[in-house]
Design a protein around this motif. Structure first.
Motif, mmCIF file in Angstrom:
data_model
loop_
_atom_site.group_PDB
_atom_site.id
_atom_site.type_symbol
_atom_site.label_atom_id
_atom_site.label_comp_id
_atom_site.label_asym_id
_atom_site.label_seq_id
_atom_site.Cartn_x
_atom_site.Cartn_y
_atom_site.Cartn_z
ATOM 1 N N LEU A 1 0.832 -1.206 0.000
ATOM 2 C CA LEU A 1 0.000 0.000 0.000
ATOM 3 C C LEU A 1 0.864 1.253 0.000
ATOM 4 C CD1 LEU A 1 -2.857 -1.021 2.473
ATOM 5 C CD2 LEU A 1 -2.650 -1.402 0.009
ATOM 6 N N LEU A 2 1.984 1.204 0.716
ATOM 7 C CA LEU A 2 2.883 2.356 0.726
ATOM 8 C C LEU A 2 3.531 2.547 -0.638
ATOM 9 C CD1 LEU A 2 4.225 4.620 2.312
ATOM 10 C CD2 LEU A 2 5.996 2.994 3.022
ATOM 11 N N ALA A 3 3.914 1.447 -1.282
ATOM 12 C CA ALA A 3 4.531 1.539 -2.609
ATOM 13 C C ALA A 3 3.564 2.144 -3.614
ATOM 14 C CB ALA A 3 4.985 0.157 -3.069
ATOM 15 N N ILE A 4 2.307 1.755 -3.549
ATOM 16 C CA ILE A 4 1.313 2.268 -4.486
ATOM 17 C C ILE A 4 1.065 3.755 -4.260
ATOM 18 C CG2 ILE A 4 -1.158 2.209 -5.061
ATOM 19 C CD1 ILE A 4 -1.062 -0.815 -4.640
ATOM 20 N N SER A 5 0.984 4.153 -3.001
ATOM 21 C CA SER A 5 0.530 5.512 -2.700
ATOM 22 C C SER A 5 1.647 6.545 -2.646
ATOM 23 C CB SER A 5 -0.208 5.521 -1.355
ATOM 24 O OG SER A 5 0.684 5.182 -0.291
ATOM 25 N N ASP A 6 2.867 6.127 -2.240
ATOM 26 C CA ASP A 6 3.829 7.178 -1.903
ATOM 27 C C ASP A 6 5.278 6.874 -2.282
ATOM 28 O OD1 ASP A 6 4.238 9.749 -0.675
ATOM 29 O OD2 ASP A 6 5.208 8.715 0.991
ATOM 30 N N HIS A 7 5.603 5.655 -2.643
ATOM 31 C CA HIS A 7 6.992 5.302 -2.909
ATOM 32 C C HIS A 7 7.079 4.442 -4.175
ATOM 33 C CE1 HIS A 7 7.383 6.580 1.223
ATOM 34 N NE2 HIS A 7 8.681 6.387 1.211
ATOM 35 N N VAL B 1 10.258 -8.770 2.203
ATOM 36 C CA VAL B 1 9.353 -8.347 1.124
ATOM 37 C C VAL B 1 9.958 -7.132 0.418
ATOM 38 C CG1 VAL B 1 7.069 -7.481 0.508
ATOM 39 C CG2 VAL B 1 7.313 -9.137 2.380
ATOM 40 N N LEU B 2 9.909 -7.160 -0.900
ATOM 41 C CA LEU B 2 10.197 -5.963 -1.687
ATOM 42 C C LEU B 2 8.967 -5.673 -2.525
ATOM 43 C CD1 LEU B 2 12.152 -3.750 -2.601
ATOM 44 C CD2 LEU B 2 12.895 -5.290 -4.439
ATOM 45 N N ALA B 3 8.341 -4.536 -2.251
ATOM 46 C CA ALA B 3 7.158 -4.118 -2.998
ATOM 47 C C ALA B 3 7.566 -2.996 -3.948
ATOM 48 C CB ALA B 3 6.068 -3.639 -2.046
ATOM 49 N N ILE B 4 7.311 -3.189 -5.239
ATOM 50 C CA ILE B 4 7.718 -2.210 -6.245
ATOM 51 C C ILE B 4 6.492 -1.755 -7.033
ATOM 52 C CG2 ILE B 4 9.269 -1.713 -8.164
ATOM 53 C CD1 ILE B 4 10.983 -4.010 -7.341
ATOM 54 N N ARG B 5 6.324 -0.468 -7.088
ATOM 55 C CA ARG B 5 5.161 0.093 -7.799
ATOM 56 C C ARG B 5 5.228 -0.244 -9.283
ATOM 57 N NH1 ARG B 5 4.322 6.493 -7.767
ATOM 58 N NH2 ARG B 5 4.181 6.110 -5.516
ATOM 59 N N LEU B 6 4.088 -0.598 -9.851
ATOM 60 C CA LEU B 6 3.942 -0.794 -11.290
ATOM 61 C C LEU B 6 3.249 0.441 -11.844
ATOM 62 C CD1 LEU B 6 2.686 -4.497 -11.280
ATOM 63 C CD2 LEU B 6 5.036 -3.681 -11.594
ATOM 64 N N GLY C 1 -0.465 -0.742 -10.202
ATOM 65 C CA GLY C 1 -0.496 -1.651 -9.066
ATOM 66 C C GLY C 1 0.874 -1.810 -8.442
ATOM 67 N N VAL C 2 1.166 -3.017 -7.941
ATOM 68 C CA VAL C 2 2.431 -3.260 -7.255
ATOM 69 C C VAL C 2 2.848 -4.714 -7.439
ATOM 70 C CG1 VAL C 2 1.278 -3.777 -5.072
ATOM 71 C CG2 VAL C 2 3.647 -3.030 -5.029
ATOM 72 N N LEU C 3 4.151 -4.910 -7.594
ATOM 73 C CA LEU C 3 4.744 -6.243 -7.654
ATOM 74 C C LEU C 3 5.351 -6.546 -6.294
ATOM 75 C CD1 LEU C 3 5.939 -8.789 -9.086
ATOM 76 C CD2 LEU C 3 7.873 -7.329 -9.763
ATOM 77 N N ASN C 4 4.958 -7.659 -5.693
ATOM 78 C CA ASN C 4 5.473 -8.066 -4.385
ATOM 79 C C ASN C 4 6.407 -9.259 -4.545
ATOM 80 O OD1 ASN C 4 3.813 -6.201 -2.833
ATOM 81 N ND2 ASN C 4 2.086 -7.515 -3.410
ATOM 82 N N LEU C 5 7.650 -9.084 -4.147
ATOM 83 C CA LEU C 5 8.646 -10.150 -4.181
ATOM 84 C C LEU C 5 8.917 -10.566 -2.741
ATOM 85 C CD1 LEU C 5 10.993 -8.465 -6.801
ATOM 86 C CD2 LEU C 5 9.235 -10.203 -7.219
#
Length: 222
Positions: A76-82, A111-116, A124-128
C-alpha cells in the motif's frame, strides 16, 4: 543465459501473452524461477482499490489481504507514496505494527514491494517475497526494478488491448441494436441510437445492457 538474455526472453514472452492475467502469471513465474524469490504476487488497482490478481500461492494472497484489512503494509505504501518499499525482516519491522508480526507468523520474512506504473498512471504493485530476511545487493535490487519495469509495460499493454477489444465488441452490440430498432420502428440510424441512449440514461443502465436486451427480444425494455 546472461541476465540480459533472461530479461530479453521475458520481454518477448510477456508480449506474446493473451490478456492481463496471463501476463501477470508470466511475471510471477520469472520472479520465482529466474530471480529465485520464494513467493510473488501482483496487486492491481481496480476502482481505486488494490486487489491481488495473481500470486504464486494462497499464502501470499492471504498476506496481501492482511494489508487491505489492516490498511497498512509495504504494498500500500509503494502504491501511494513510494516507488519501492523494502521490508528486510518482518520480525524487526516497526512501521506496520499489525501487518508485520502477522506476516512473520505466516513465514514471510522479507518483502520488496515495487510500484507498477507508466508515465500516466499507477497500475499496481509487484510483491517479491522471501522466507528468509532480505539482504539485497545492488544487482539484486536492479534486477527487481527491471522486472517491475517489464511488468508495468506489459500489463499496461495487455489492459489497453482488452479495453480496445471490449470497445469494439460494445460498438458491435450497439450497432446490431440500432439495426433492430430501425427495422422494427421505421427509424433512421440517428433516431434509433438516440432512443437507445435515452433509455440508458433514464434507466441508469449501461448502453450495452439496453442494446443487448433489444438484440435478444427485438423490443425496448418496458
Amino acid at each position: 543465459m546472461s541476465q540480459a538474455g533472461d530479461f530479453g526472453e521475458l520481454a518477448m514472452n510477456l508480449h506474446d501473452q493473451d490478456g492481463t492475467l496471463a501476463t501477470v502469471e508470466g511475471v510471477l513465474q520469472f520472479a520465482t524461477e529466474a530471480l529465485r524469490y520464494d513467493h510473488a504476487s501482483v496487486m492491481l488497482m481496480r476502482r481505486r482499490r488494490a486487489e491481488t490478481v495473481a500470486a504464486t500461492d494462497e499464502l501470499i494472497t492471504k498476506a496481501d489481504q492482511l494489508q487491505l484489512d489492516f490498511r497498512e503494509g509495504p504494498s500500500l505504501l509503494a502504491i501511494s507514496d513510494h516507488h519501492e518499499v523494502l521490508v528486510a525482516d518482518t520480525t524487526t519491522e516497526t512501521r506496520w505494527p499489525e501487518w508485520a508480526p502477522t506476516a512473520a507468523e505466516y513465514g514471510i520474512r522479507g518483502v520488496l514491494a515495487i510500484r507498477l506504473y507508466t508515465e500516466h498512471s499507477t497500475s499496481g504493485v509487484l510483491n517479491l517475497v522471501s522466507a528468509q530476511p532480505l539482504d539485497f545487493s545492488d544487482i539484486d535490487r536492479e534486477s527487481a526494478r527491471l522486472l517491475a519495469l517489464h511488468a508495468s509495460i506489459a500489463i499496461a499493454s495487455a489492459r489497453l488491448q482488452t479495453s480496445l477489444i471490449q470497445a469494439v465488441d460494445s460498438r458491435k452490440v450497439v450497432g446490431q441494436a440500432v439495426g433492430r430498432l430501425m427495422e422494427r420502428y421505421g427509424l433512421d440510424a440517428v433516431q434509433a441510437f438516440t432512443v437507445l441512449r435515452r433509455y440508458s440514461q433514464d434507466r441508469n443502465q449501461r448502453l450495452n445492457t439496453i442494446a443487448a436486451h433489444v438484440i435478444e427480444t427485438g423490443i425496448l425494455p418496458d
